[in-house]
Scaffold this motif. Sequence first.
Motif, short mmCIF file in Angstrom:
data_model
loop_
_atom_site.label_atom_id
_atom_site.label_comp_id
_atom_site.label_asym_id
_atom_site.label_seq_id
_atom_site.Cartn_x
_atom_site.Cartn_y
_atom_site.Cartn_z
N PHE A 170 29.43 -23.40 -29.07
CA PHE A 170 28.43 -22.71 -28.24
C PHE A 170 28.37 -21.20 -28.53
O PHE A 170 27.42 -20.54 -28.12
N ASP A 171 29.39 -20.66 -29.20
CA ASP A 171 29.40 -19.22 -29.50
C ASP A 171 28.24 -18.84 -30.41
O ASP A 171 28.11 -19.35 -31.53
N GLY A 172 27.37 -17.94 -29.92
CA GLY A 172 26.23 -17.50 -30.71
C GLY A 172 25.25 -18.60 -31.05
O GLY A 172 24.49 -18.48 -32.02
N ALA A 173 25.23 -19.66 -30.26
CA ALA A 173 24.42 -20.83 -30.60
C ALA A 173 22.97 -20.69 -30.14
O ALA A 173 22.66 -19.98 -29.18
N VAL A 226 25.00 -17.24 -25.87
CA VAL A 226 23.95 -18.12 -26.38
C VAL A 226 22.73 -17.28 -26.75
O VAL A 226 22.29 -16.43 -25.97
N ARG A 227 22.19 -17.50 -27.95
CA ARG A 227 21.09 -16.66 -28.44
C ARG A 227 19.73 -17.10 -27.94
O ARG A 227 18.86 -16.27 -27.66
N SER A 228 19.50 -18.40 -27.84
CA SER A 228 18.19 -18.90 -27.41
C SER A 228 18.33 -20.32 -26.90
O SER A 228 19.32 -21.00 -27.18
N VAL A 229 17.33 -20.76 -26.14
CA VAL A 229 17.28 -22.14 -25.66
C VAL A 229 15.89 -22.70 -25.96
O VAL A 229 14.88 -22.06 -25.64
N THR A 230 15.87 -23.86 -26.58
CA THR A 230 14.62 -24.61 -26.76
C THR A 230 14.68 -25.82 -25.85
O THR A 230 15.64 -26.60 -25.91
N VAL A 231 13.69 -25.96 -24.98
CA VAL A 231 13.64 -27.07 -24.03
C VAL A 231 12.59 -28.08 -24.49
O VAL A 231 11.44 -27.71 -24.76
N LEU A 232 12.98 -29.33 -24.58
CA LEU A 232 12.06 -30.41 -24.95
C LEU A 232 12.07 -31.46 -23.84
O LEU A 232 13.14 -31.92 -23.43
N HIS A 233 10.89 -31.83 -23.36
CA HIS A 233 10.83 -32.90 -22.37
C HIS A 233 9.56 -33.71 -22.58
O HIS A 233 8.60 -33.24 -23.18
N MET A 234 9.57 -34.93 -22.08
CA MET A 234 8.40 -35.79 -22.19
C MET A 234 7.32 -35.32 -21.22
O MET A 234 7.59 -34.58 -20.28
N GLU A 235 6.10 -35.81 -21.41
CA GLU A 235 4.98 -35.39 -20.58
C GLU A 235 5.02 -35.99 -19.17
O GLU A 235 4.32 -35.52 -18.29
#
Length: 289
Positions: A170-173, A226-235
């Motif tokens: 998780f370091d710098g992830a 943590v550098r960034s978060v990308t969230v993916l979810h269904m509609e």
Amino acid sequence: MKRKIIEIDEEKCTGCGLCIPDCPEGALQVIDGKARLVSDLFCDGLGACIGTCPEGAICVVEREAEPYDEKAVMAKIVPQGEAVIKAHLEHLLGHGEEGLYRQAVEYLTESGIPVPAHETAGTSTACPGSAAKSISRAGSVDRERAARTESELRQWPIQLRLLSPQARYFDGADLLVSGDCVPFAYADFHRDFLRDKIAVIFCPKLDADIEEYVAKLAEVFSQHAVRSVTVLHMEVPCCSGVRYVVDLALERSGKEVPVNEYTVTLQGRAEEGSRVRRRGPGGGHLRET
């Protein structure tokens, strides 16, 4: 008997009442400014109300409860009119509850009440997250000749319940936080989203302890840069709870991390910049952006 039934977190519930229309069975009422489960008999435990709660205050648990009584439910639904009867029948079919559906139709027939026209082929809109659908695909792609996609998975485990907040990866992830169903719907999941990211998956509707998930993600954010978060979810509405968990975890950690959100359609397209609910500064009320 022990069975699945909804549970309402009174601290999170604001009494907005948005869950009420999605419970034609009449199991929910707003009393003293809070949504309440008024009778175990009327709650089928299928969770149609979960996706419309803007605070994530409703979840499905398994506990001792009175058996669900379909005919008692129909006695409450019938006076509400044809549209509510129709929604209830489609709700049962959408969850594959054919036995309860037959009981409902039997009640209507015995009472001399016409069965309203409704969807019967698994295309109900009563609960989009559970409604059965067949998805047609064009046969133009030569799958034998298509280039092989290599796995981009960089760590194990990936299920949020199994992850350790202390893990060094998780370091710098750059985190990819996804609903369980997304990789099955989006064909290029590895190439377009997973590459160079640390994966975290869970289901905001079926996983029992969402509070545990919020706490664990908050630990990750607190203990690592943590550098960034990308969230993916269904509609489907219930899956949007993935973003809610990320937002609440960031709020608790006190960290500011850029978040990109994508909604994946049942046809396998990823759409960026959907309407999401974010918390205001200092943990204020949710606002639409």
